[in-house]
Design a protein around this motif. Sequence first.
Motif, PDB file in Angstrom:
ATOM      1  N   PRO A   1      45.693  34.472  27.578  1.00 50.73           N
ATOM      2  CA  PRO A   1      46.173  35.535  26.551  1.00 50.73           C
ATOM      3  C   PRO A   1      45.131  36.551  26.320  1.00 50.73           C
ATOM      4  CG  PRO A   1      45.522  33.813  25.316  1.00 50.73           C
ATOM      5  CD  PRO A   1      45.136  33.389  26.730  1.00 50.73           C
ATOM      6  N   ASN A   2      44.347  37.025  26.791  1.00 53.25           N
ATOM      7  CA  ASN A   2      43.020  37.774  26.378  1.00 53.25           C
ATOM      8  C   ASN A   2      42.546  38.678  27.802  1.00 53.25           C
ATOM      9  OD1 ASN A   2      42.877  37.104  23.616  1.00 53.25           O
ATOM     10  ND2 ASN A   2      42.243  35.212  24.573  1.00 53.25           N
ATOM     11  N   GLU A   3      43.393  38.718  28.840  1.00 52.08           N
ATOM     12  CA  GLU A   3      43.053  39.299  29.928  1.00 52.08           C
ATOM     13  C   GLU A   3      43.085  40.818  30.127  1.00 52.08           C
ATOM     14  OE1 GLU A   3      42.946  36.118  33.361  1.00 52.08           O
ATOM     15  OE2 GLU A   3      44.938  36.419  32.817  1.00 52.08           O
ATOM     16  N   PHE A   4      42.333  41.524  29.278  1.00 45.85           N
ATOM     17  CA  PHE A   4      42.381  42.902  29.241  1.00 45.85           C
ATOM     18  C   PHE A   4      41.161  43.706  29.616  1.00 45.85           C
ATOM     19  CE2 PHE A   4      44.673  41.025  25.453  1.00 45.85           C
ATOM     20  CZ  PHE A   4      45.949  41.330  25.823  1.00 45.85           C
ATOM     21  N   ALA A   5      39.919  43.163  29.927  1.00 46.89           N
ATOM     22  CA  ALA A   5      39.032  43.789  30.466  1.00 46.89           C
ATOM     23  C   ALA A   5      39.014  43.648  32.108  1.00 46.89           C
ATOM     24  CB  ALA A   5      37.646  43.021  30.332  1.00 46.89           C
ATOM     25  N   PHE A   6      38.325  44.680  32.798  1.00 48.18           N
ATOM     26  CA  PHE A   6      38.619  44.715  34.231  1.00 48.18           C
ATOM     27  C   PHE A   6      37.421  44.291  34.984  1.00 48.18           C
ATOM     28  CE2 PHE A   6      35.472  48.151  33.956  1.00 48.18           C
ATOM     29  CZ  PHE A   6      34.995  48.361  35.033  1.00 48.18           C
ATOM     30  N   GLY A   7      37.584  44.175  36.349  1.00 47.94           N
ATOM     31  CA  GLY A   7      36.682  43.901  37.264  1.00 47.94           C
ATOM     32  C   GLY A   7      36.228  42.429  37.388  1.00 47.94           C
ATOM     33  N   HIS A   8      36.851  41.329  36.876  1.00 51.44           N
ATOM     34  CA  HIS A   8      36.355  40.053  36.845  1.00 51.44           C
ATOM     35  C   HIS A   8      37.188  39.022  37.874  1.00 51.44           C
ATOM     36  CE1 HIS A   8      34.142  40.430  33.087  1.00 51.44           C
ATOM     37  NE2 HIS A   8      34.827  41.252  32.784  1.00 51.44           N
ATOM     38  N   VAL A   9      36.135  38.326  38.738  1.00 55.20           N
ATOM     39  CA  VAL A   9      36.849  37.445  39.776  1.00 55.20           C
ATOM     40  C   VAL A   9      36.062  36.210  39.736  1.00 55.20           C
ATOM     41  CG1 VAL A   9      36.510  37.304  42.225  1.00 55.20           C
ATOM     42  CG2 VAL A   9      36.723  39.450  41.436  1.00 55.20           C
ATOM     43  N   HIS A  10      37.112  35.103  39.722  1.00 58.14           N
ATOM     44  CA  HIS A  10      36.480  33.916  39.529  1.00 58.14           C
ATOM     45  C   HIS A  10      36.323  33.079  40.889  1.00 58.14           C
ATOM     46  CE1 HIS A  10      38.094  34.980  35.442  1.00 58.14           C
ATOM     47  NE2 HIS A  10      37.057  33.989  35.081  1.00 58.14           N
ATOM     48  N   PHE A  11      35.269  32.038  40.853  1.00 60.98           N
ATOM     49  CA  PHE A  11      35.496  31.244  41.965  1.00 60.98           C
ATOM     50  C   PHE A  11      34.945  29.765  41.565  1.00 60.98           C
ATOM     51  CE2 PHE A  11      30.929  32.762  40.783  1.00 60.98           C
ATOM     52  CZ  PHE A  11      30.172  31.535  40.843  1.00 60.98           C
ATOM     53  N   TRP A  12      35.092  28.862  42.446  1.00 59.07           N
ATOM     54  CA  TRP A  12      34.712  27.448  42.209  1.00 59.07           C
ATOM     55  C   TRP A  12      33.414  27.266  42.237  1.00 59.07           C
ATOM     56  CZ3 TRP A  12      38.640  25.177  39.978  1.00 59.07           C
ATOM     57  CH2 TRP A  12      40.075  25.687  40.299  1.00 59.07           C
ATOM     58  N   GLY A  13      32.932  26.782  41.145  1.00 60.94           N
ATOM     59  CA  GLY A  13      31.437  26.085  41.190  1.00 60.94           C
ATOM     60  C   GLY A  13      31.401  24.521  41.411  1.00 60.94           C
TER      61      GLY A  13
ATOM     62  N   LEU B   1      31.030  30.736  47.839  1.00 61.16           N
ATOM     63  CA  LEU B   1      30.560  31.897  46.820  1.00 61.16           C
ATOM     64  C   LEU B   1      30.200  32.798  47.912  1.00 61.16           C
ATOM     65  CD1 LEU B   1      29.697  33.249  44.390  1.00 61.16           C
ATOM     66  CD2 LEU B   1      27.475  31.943  44.506  1.00 61.16           C
ATOM     67  N   GLU B   2      29.583  32.564  48.923  1.00 61.21           N
ATOM     68  CA  GLU B   2      29.390  33.744  49.765  1.00 61.21           C
ATOM     69  C   GLU B   2      30.482  34.351  50.437  1.00 61.21           C
ATOM     70  OE1 GLU B   2      26.140  35.187  53.067  1.00 61.21           O
ATOM     71  OE2 GLU B   2      26.486  33.086  52.906  1.00 61.21           O
ATOM     72  N   GLN B   3      31.598  33.536  50.765  1.00 59.08           N
ATOM     73  CA  GLN B   3      32.799  34.097  51.339  1.00 59.08           C
ATOM     74  C   GLN B   3      33.444  34.862  49.974  1.00 59.08           C
ATOM     75  OE1 GLN B   3      33.959  34.017  54.576  1.00 59.08           O
ATOM     76  NE2 GLN B   3      31.956  33.582  54.836  1.00 59.08           N
ATOM     77  N   THR B   4      33.516  34.455  48.991  1.00 57.89           N
ATOM     78  CA  THR B   4      33.707  35.120  47.985  1.00 57.89           C
ATOM     79  C   THR B   4      33.337  36.700  47.651  1.00 57.89           C
ATOM     80  OG1 THR B   4      34.467  33.458  46.755  1.00 57.89           O
ATOM     81  CG2 THR B   4      34.488  35.365  45.393  1.00 57.89           C
ATOM     82  N   ILE B   5      31.796  36.787  47.777  1.00 62.51           N
ATOM     83  CA  ILE B   5      31.285  37.875  47.684  1.00 62.51           C
ATOM     84  C   ILE B   5      31.498  38.732  48.895  1.00 62.51           C
ATOM     85  CG2 ILE B   5      28.862  38.828  48.085  1.00 62.51           C
ATOM     86  CD1 ILE B   5      27.943  36.202  46.742  1.00 62.51           C
ATOM     87  N   ILE B   6      31.684  38.236  50.298  1.00 65.49           N
ATOM     88  CA  ILE B   6      31.989  38.969  51.299  1.00 65.49           C
ATOM     89  C   ILE B   6      33.420  39.692  51.003  1.00 65.49           C
ATOM     90  CG2 ILE B   6      32.499  39.039  53.696  1.00 65.49           C
ATOM     91  CD1 ILE B   6      30.276  36.875  54.155  1.00 65.49           C
ATOM     92  N   PHE B   7      34.489  38.911  50.772  1.00 65.80           N
ATOM     93  CA  PHE B   7      35.873  39.283  50.661  1.00 65.80           C
ATOM     94  C   PHE B   7      35.956  40.383  49.370  1.00 65.80           C
ATOM     95  CE2 PHE B   7      36.170  36.325  53.996  1.00 65.80           C
ATOM     96  CZ  PHE B   7      37.567  36.763  54.578  1.00 65.80           C
ATOM     97  N   GLU B   8      35.202  40.340  48.396  1.00 68.21           N
ATOM     98  CA  GLU B   8      35.229  41.138  47.279  1.00 68.21           C
ATOM     99  C   GLU B   8      34.502  42.303  47.555  1.00 68.21           C
ATOM    100  OE1 GLU B   8      37.120  41.304  44.573  1.00 68.21           O
ATOM    101  OE2 GLU B   8      38.094  39.116  45.051  1.00 68.21           O
ATOM    102  N   GLY B   9      33.635  42.431  48.425  1.00 69.90           N
ATOM    103  CA  GLY B   9      32.891  43.460  48.619  1.00 69.90           C
ATOM    104  C   GLY B   9      31.429  43.616  48.115  1.00 69.90           C
TER     105      GLY B   9
END
Length: 450
Positions: free
Chosen positions: A164-176, A200-208
């Motif tokens: 209910p609090n998703e108002f900030a920008f630029g956040h991406v989640h991944f599995w630890g 995590l590396e694939q997430t970095i690559i696909f997010e840029g």
Amino acid sequence: MSQAVNDPAKSAAISADDHEFVFHSWSAQGAIKPLPISGSAGSRFWDYEGNTYLDFSSQLVFTNIGHQHPKVVKAIQEQAAIITTMAPQHASEVRNQAARDIVELAGDKFAKVFFTTAGADAIENAIRMARLHTRKHKVLSTYRSYHGNTGAAINATGDPRRFPNEFAFGHVHFWGPYLYRTSFWATDEAQECARALEHLEQTIIFEGPNTIAAILIESIPGTAGVLVPPKGYLEGVRALCDKYKILWIADEVMAGFGRTGKWFGFQHSAATPDLITFAKGVTSGYIPLGGVVISGDVAKTFDETVFPGGLTYMGHPLATATAVATIQVMKEEKMVENAATIGEKILGPGLHEMAKKHKLIGDIRGMGVFWGVDLVTDRATRAPLAPYGASSPAMNELVAACKKNGLMPFNNFNRIHLCPPCNISEADAKLGLEIIDKSLGEIAKHYTGA
């Protein structure tokens, strides 16, 4: 040590006033009944009904030196007689000392401390520093995480309090990494580590990579289940950050200041972050304080560039005096070493012995005085005793049983966490295990597996 008093009338009056005037966090106000507390000392606190509780929650995992440590209480009193408050733009001997002490604990890579009032605003300012230093905007963090309840901090959080609090920008989640409930079909810790880092590396690559300012992770995720990272994972995160020119922010709000048996959780690895956020145990919660420990490279960015952030009570004299005294007594009384010993010799072995007796225990993780226990209704399917994002009648019964038997637990979803003070005695650590053992026995009927 003072003892619990028997004054039900006063307890009722406090409850009534609380209900009428106090607005509580994370709650439907009419559905809660907070426990009135009359006093505390050491590893215990007590109510007005004659009950004493062994504090295996350290309140909200912050009374790392226990309750009412006399040397720290005295330091607060002495500072109050000198100067109780000052504006943050002035210089302060006690703030200098606190910053120096914290930098020394963090290691040679670190240069300065930006003080805040709590962990959430420490996260906010660490993210701001990372974005300004890298001139990039995205922040990566894990789904199983909690980073605080302010704009960027709650968006970085993975658990349902974010929704209910998703108002900030630029956040991406991944599995630890989390082998017991692996997202990577791993069969051992090494495989879980390798596959989590590949993800995590694939997430970095696909997010840029050129858009990512920071990877923000709890060194040992706390509220998410005390998820001790597998060997090599933090080193792998460090390597990916270096490869893609991303800053690593280590959230040490819960794991820091002795809880894991070292001053900071990341110190169990050979890797070092760029920014460290802290709060909670730095003052044992006696006076609110948080902050960001800043590496030399990041600090230099702001030698000539204005850092656009500040807080009215940044480095408050009472708070920083409390930090100095807390660190001093932890060193003098070898509390960090005690936490390591208690975990290695009592809590860890005791929990694994308990698992032989109680099938409700599915998995055990932890170190120092920081342990998480996954509770299940079936070991074969690993069905949780409570669903993700909620409690259950079974979990409610367990918490009630612990309290009835004299222990205050820390629970979240289907997990019970063991987070006593770093200076808990061996006798009290064993007593806590005995109470949990007894309480699990009282809810054994909820196990439905073979």
